[in-house]
Design an enzyme around this catalytic site. Structure first.
Site, PDB file in Angstrom:
ATOM      1  N   SER A   1      92.794 -41.470  36.656  1.00  0.00           N
ATOM      2  CA  SER A   1      93.917 -40.840  37.174  1.00  0.00           C
ATOM      3  C   SER A   1      93.240 -39.681  38.193  1.00  0.00           C
ATOM      4  CB  SER A   1      94.579 -40.084  36.191  1.00  0.00           C
ATOM      5  OG  SER A   1      93.649 -38.815  35.462  1.00  0.00           O
TER       6      SER A   1
ATOM      7  N   ALA B   1      91.326 -44.162  31.543  1.00  0.00           N
ATOM      8  CA  ALA B   1      92.522 -43.865  32.027  1.00  0.00           C
ATOM      9  C   ALA B   1      92.475 -42.430  32.606  1.00  0.00           C
ATOM     10  CB  ALA B   1      93.878 -43.736  31.066  1.00  0.00           C
ATOM     11  N   TYR B   2      91.759 -41.474  31.931  1.00  0.00           N
ATOM     12  CA  TYR B   2      91.730 -40.111  32.528  1.00  0.00           C
ATOM     13  C   TYR B   2      90.777 -40.206  33.708  1.00  0.00           C
ATOM     14  CZ  TYR B   2      89.763 -35.285  33.038  1.00  0.00           C
ATOM     15  OH  TYR B   2      89.421 -34.171  33.463  1.00  0.00           O
ATOM     16  N   SER B   3      89.913 -40.708  33.769  1.00  0.00           N
ATOM     17  CA  SER B   3      88.839 -40.630  34.941  1.00  0.00           C
ATOM     18  C   SER B   3      89.533 -41.481  36.030  1.00  0.00           C
ATOM     19  CB  SER B   3      87.607 -41.215  34.590  1.00  0.00           C
ATOM     20  OG  SER B   3      86.786 -40.706  33.775  1.00  0.00           O
TER      21      SER B   3
END
Length: 244
Positions: A157, A153-155
């Site tokens: 975004s 999810a972080y990457s």
């Protein structure tokens, strides 16, 4: 005359860490800088004072980059104060959450993608108001190239921001505006949450043999907003010591 004398720059999330280093570097290079912060005005004013000490102008504006209302006010107040906008550095970031896909909550997911949404609408404002020949730099992460477990999810975004950059570079190219992305690696800031053994592992994997410093990233941004990078657009620059 300094390289950016007379230019006006917004650096979002610039009261500390990498954002602060970028804001102070652009001020040192002659730009008048808008420093943005969410809650810590005292820290933002420290950055303003440091920039003013170099002879450039600077102001602090409170702006939560998750709020479209705040984003609109940020650009309006910048234009009211300085009359133009030449440089935008989208640096503001929320909490970086690394969790297995099976465990990440909707709230945690939204907290990261709300920042991504803010970047998009800041770019919309820049597309409407930036002077021809301007410079846009969006901050991403080297994690988009590393497929980190628990970092989907972080990457993701940040990967969206990289796509924003490439597409907008083609939209704004006819106006001489360049749009690029800088992707730091692990950088020594007060937001670094790794344990020491993890830090040691990252250093061991980095060809240049150390952690990045905020000034290292600021130098990469300074290059991309300079006239020397007038022929560079739609590109991603990994400022990470060669780890990927």
């Amino acid at each position: 005359m300094s390289a950016l004398t007379g230019k006006v720059a917004i650096v979002t999330g610039s009261s500390r860490g990498i954002g602060r280093a970028i804001a102070e570097r652009l001020g040192k290079d002659g730009a008048n800088v808008v420093v943005t912060y969410v809650g810590n005005r005292d820290k933002a004013e420290e950055v303003v004072s440091a920039i003013q000490a170099t002879g450039a102008e600077a102001i602090a504006i409170q702006a939560d980059m998750r709020s479209l209302t705040d984003i609109g006010k940020l650009f309006q107040q910048t234009l009211e104060r300085f009359g133009k906008l030449d440089i935008l550095v989208n640096n503001a970031a929320g909490k970086n959450i690394f969790k297995p896909t099976a465990e990440l909550t909707e709230e945690e997911y939204n907290s990261m993608f709300d920042i991504t949404r803010g970047v998009y609408f800041a770019l919309q404002q820049a597309a409407q108001h930036m002077s021809d020949g301007g410079r846009i730099v969006n901050m991403s992460t080297s994690g988009t190239a590393m497929a980190i477990p628990s970092g989907g999810a972080y990457s993701g975004s940040k990967a969206a921001i990289e796509q924003f950059s490439m597409c907008l570079a083609k939209e704004l190219g006819p106006r001489g505006i360049t749009v690029n992305t800088v992707s730091p690696g692990v950088t020594a800031t007060d937001g670094l949450v790794l344990e020491q053994d993890q830090v040691n592992q990252m250093i061991a994997q980095t060809p240049l043999g150390r952690l990045g410093q905020p000034d290292d990233v600021a130098s990469a941004v300074a290059l991309l907003v300079s006239d020397d990078a007038r022929w560079v657009t739609g590109q991603g620059l990994r400022a990470n010591g060669g780890i990927v």
